[in-house]
Design an enzyme around this catalytic site. Structure first.
Site, PDB file in Angstrom:
ATOM      1  N   SER A 122       0.864  -1.193   0.000  1.00 62.96           N
ATOM      2  CA  SER A 122       0.000   0.000   0.000  1.00 62.96           C
ATOM      3  C   SER A 122       0.890   1.230   0.000  1.00 62.96           C
ATOM      4  CB  SER A 122      -0.856  -0.010   1.274  1.00 62.96           C
ATOM      5  OG  SER A 122      -1.509   1.231   1.440  1.00 62.96           O
ATOM      6  N   TYR A 169      -1.481  -0.347  10.228  1.00 61.11           N
ATOM      7  CA  TYR A 169      -1.609  -0.784   8.832  1.00 61.11           C
ATOM      8  C   TYR A 169      -0.311  -0.456   8.085  1.00 61.11           C
ATOM      9  CZ  TYR A 169      -3.818  -1.189   4.158  1.00 61.11           C
ATOM     10  OH  TYR A 169      -4.136  -1.544   2.868  1.00 61.11           O
TER      11      TYR A 169
HETATM   12  N1  LIG Z   1      -8.894  -0.154  -1.761  1.00 66.68           N
HETATM   13  C1  LIG Z   1      -7.866   0.586  -1.404  1.00 66.68           C
HETATM   14  O1  LIG Z   1      -7.930   1.830  -1.383  1.00 66.68           O
HETATM   15  C2  LIG Z   1      -6.547  -0.093  -1.067  1.00 66.68           C
HETATM   16  C3  LIG Z   1      -5.391   0.696  -1.024  1.00 66.68           C
HETATM   17  C4  LIG Z   1      -4.163   0.083  -0.760  1.00 66.68           C
HETATM   18  C5  LIG Z   1      -4.105  -1.277  -0.559  1.00 66.68           C
HETATM   19  N2  LIG Z   1      -5.252  -2.021  -0.583  1.00 66.68           N
HETATM   20  C6  LIG Z   1      -5.115  -3.462  -0.384  1.00 66.68           C
HETATM   21  O2  LIG Z   1      -5.830  -4.125  -1.420  1.00 66.68           O
HETATM   22  C7  LIG Z   1      -6.358  -5.359  -0.912  1.00 66.68           C
HETATM   23  C8  LIG Z   1      -7.875  -5.323  -0.930  1.00 66.68           C
HETATM   24  O3  LIG Z   1      -8.312  -5.193  -2.207  1.00 66.68           O
HETATM   25  P1  LIG Z   1      -9.541  -4.343  -2.716  1.00 66.68           P
HETATM   26  O4  LIG Z   1      -9.434  -2.922  -2.293  1.00 66.68           O
HETATM   27  O5  LIG Z   1      -9.582  -4.682  -4.127  1.00 66.68           O
HETATM   28  O6  LIG Z   1     -10.740  -4.885  -1.790  1.00 66.68           O
HETATM   29  P2  LIG Z   1     -12.241  -5.309  -2.021  1.00 66.68           P
HETATM   30  O7  LIG Z   1     -12.948  -4.829  -0.809  1.00 66.68           O
HETATM   31  O8  LIG Z   1     -12.767  -4.918  -3.360  1.00 66.68           O
HETATM   32  O9  LIG Z   1     -12.126  -6.914  -2.029  1.00 66.68           O
HETATM   33  C9  LIG Z   1     -11.591  -7.632  -0.981  1.00 66.68           C
HETATM   34  C10 LIG Z   1     -11.788  -9.105  -1.299  1.00 66.68           C
HETATM   35  O10 LIG Z   1     -11.033  -9.837  -0.350  1.00 66.68           O
HETATM   36  C11 LIG Z   1     -11.819 -10.940   0.065  1.00 66.68           C
HETATM   37  N3  LIG Z   1     -11.366 -11.342   1.389  1.00 66.68           N
HETATM   38  C12 LIG Z   1     -11.343 -10.587   2.504  1.00 66.68           C
HETATM   39  N4  LIG Z   1     -10.882 -11.305   3.536  1.00 66.68           N
HETATM   40  C13 LIG Z   1     -10.611 -12.538   3.062  1.00 66.68           C
HETATM   41  C14 LIG Z   1     -10.133 -13.732   3.663  1.00 66.68           C
HETATM   42  N5  LIG Z   1      -9.871 -13.810   4.959  1.00 66.68           N
HETATM   43  N6  LIG Z   1      -9.965 -14.829   2.879  1.00 66.68           N
HETATM   44  C15 LIG Z   1     -10.257 -14.789   1.545  1.00 66.68           C
HETATM   45  N7  LIG Z   1     -10.739 -13.680   0.929  1.00 66.68           N
HETATM   46  C16 LIG Z   1     -10.904 -12.569   1.690  1.00 66.68           C
HETATM   47  C17 LIG Z   1     -13.248 -10.410   0.073  1.00 66.68           C
HETATM   48  O11 LIG Z   1     -14.209 -11.453   0.034  1.00 66.68           O
HETATM   49  C18 LIG Z   1     -13.253  -9.550  -1.187  1.00 66.68           C
HETATM   50  O12 LIG Z   1     -13.628 -10.285  -2.329  1.00 66.68           O
HETATM   51  C19 LIG Z   1      -5.853  -5.477   0.498  1.00 66.68           C
HETATM   52  O13 LIG Z   1      -4.616  -6.137   0.525  1.00 66.68           O
HETATM   53  C20 LIG Z   1      -5.701  -4.011   0.893  1.00 66.68           C
HETATM   54  O14 LIG Z   1      -4.859  -3.864   2.002  1.00 66.68           O
HETATM   55  C21 LIG Z   1      -6.477  -1.460  -0.828  1.00 66.68           C
END
Ligand SMILES: NC(=O)c1ccc[n+]([C@@H]2O[C@H](COP(=O)([O-])OP(=O)(O)OC[C@H]3O[C@@H](n4cnc5c(N)ncnc54)[C@H](O)[C@@H]3O)[C@@H](O)[C@H]2O)c1
Length: 255
Positions: free
Chosen positions: A141, A154
């Site tokens: 991130s 985080y």
């Molecule tokens: N969205 C942001 O602004 C942002 C910014 C930086 C980093 N991230 C990182 O991106 C990733 C999240 O991705 P996104 O934003 O595309 O999220 P999202 O909310 O669109 O999707 C998250 C997905 O992860 C799955 N998930 C959650 N916990 C789980 C578990 N224990 N086992 C299996 N599946 C699980 C959920 O079912 C969902 O499909 C994370 O690593 C987060 O730290 C997000």
């Protein structure tokens, strides 16, 4: 096609960036093992890919359970017939408090963001080592690159992934395994709106305004924009790139 004949495993593939990645990697010729705990959403992603001429299979697993990580990796790589690309994308927010923080919530965040990703990469490296080729991409991130006042915990967990990326990159460089991280800024996914913005004391509109004012481009990223960065790192286009933590953030960390 950038991933022709590659066997790719992507976690958190049922939504947001992981979903965009599964669809893009499949369009670029990869056979995609898509992992998520949300069975229904995962099925719709996989069905969509296969209906559009791609090759994907869904593996339902709650990656907060380390045994499930190992089991699902075994099932996914049996279906793939090995592994060339791992995009370890699953993660979650950590508590925003520091004084008196919830230790249980922190440990859950540490397991999913760091332990789980480390275990998965270790399993993948074992497979890649045998063929002296492979590409691992972690989702860190922008908060792993610069301090996040809203969640130092985080920041610490996502920074750990950058340390792991660099260490593994050096360890495996001679074996033909590249290891990189992408560092998304704010990306328009459910996690941004339901988790990162949810703690705010301001209205939804005011919160969004404050968040967006930190981004030089003045808008959140779209999941596909991060998927394209992951694709590049995963593919042979990035054949001389390893150990990098690539911001994909509209200029957020350039300030
Ligand atoms: N969205 C942001 O602004 C942002 C910014 C930086 C980093 N991230 C990182 O991106 C990733 C999240 O991705 P996104 O934003 O595309 O999220 P999202 O909310 O669109 O999707 C998250 C997905 O992860 C799955 N998930 C959650 N916990 C789980 C578990 N224990 N086992 C299996 N599946 C699980 C959920 O079912 C969902 O499909 C994370 O690593 C987060 O730290 C997000």
């Amino acid at each position: 096609m950038r991933l022709a004949n590659k066997r790719a495993l992507i976690t958190a593939a049922a939504s947001g960036m992981g979903r965009a990645g599964a669809e893009l990697f499949a369009r670029e010729g990869a056979r995609v093992a898509a992992v998520d705990r949300d069975a229904e959403a995962l099925k719709s992603v996989v069905d969509g890919i296969n209906a559009n001429g791609g090759k994907a299979e869904g593996f339902v697993a709650d990656l907060s359970d380390n045994d499930a990580v190992t089991r699902c990796f075994g099932e996914a790589t049996a279906w793939l017939g090995g592994i060339d690309v791992l995009w370890s994308h699953a993660g979650m927010p950590a508590p925003s408090e520091f004084e008196g923080f919830d230790l249980g919530r922190y440990e859950r965040a540490a397991q999913l963001n760091v332990t789980q990703a480390t275990l998965l990469a270790s399993l993948a490296a074992t497979g890649m080592h045998k063929q002296d080729k492979g590409s691992i991409v972690f989702t860190s991130s922008s908060s792993g690159l610069v301090g996040s006042a809203s969640s130092p915990l985080y920041s610490s967990l996502k920074a750990a992934l950058i340390g792991l990326t660099k260490g593994l990159a050096v360890r495996y460089a001679a074996e033909g395994i590249r290891v990189n991280a992408i560092c998304p800024g704010m990306v328009a996914t459910p996690m941004l709106y339901n988790d990162f913005m949810a703690d705010s004391p301001f209205s939804r509109e005011e919160t969004e305004k404050r968040f967006l004012s930190a981004i030089p481009m003045g808008r959140p990223g779209q999941p596909e924009e991060i998927a394209h960065a992951a694709l590049w790192l995963a593919s042979d286009d990035a054949s001389f790139v390893t150990g990098v933590a690539l911001p994909v953030d509209g200029g957020l960390v350039a300030r």
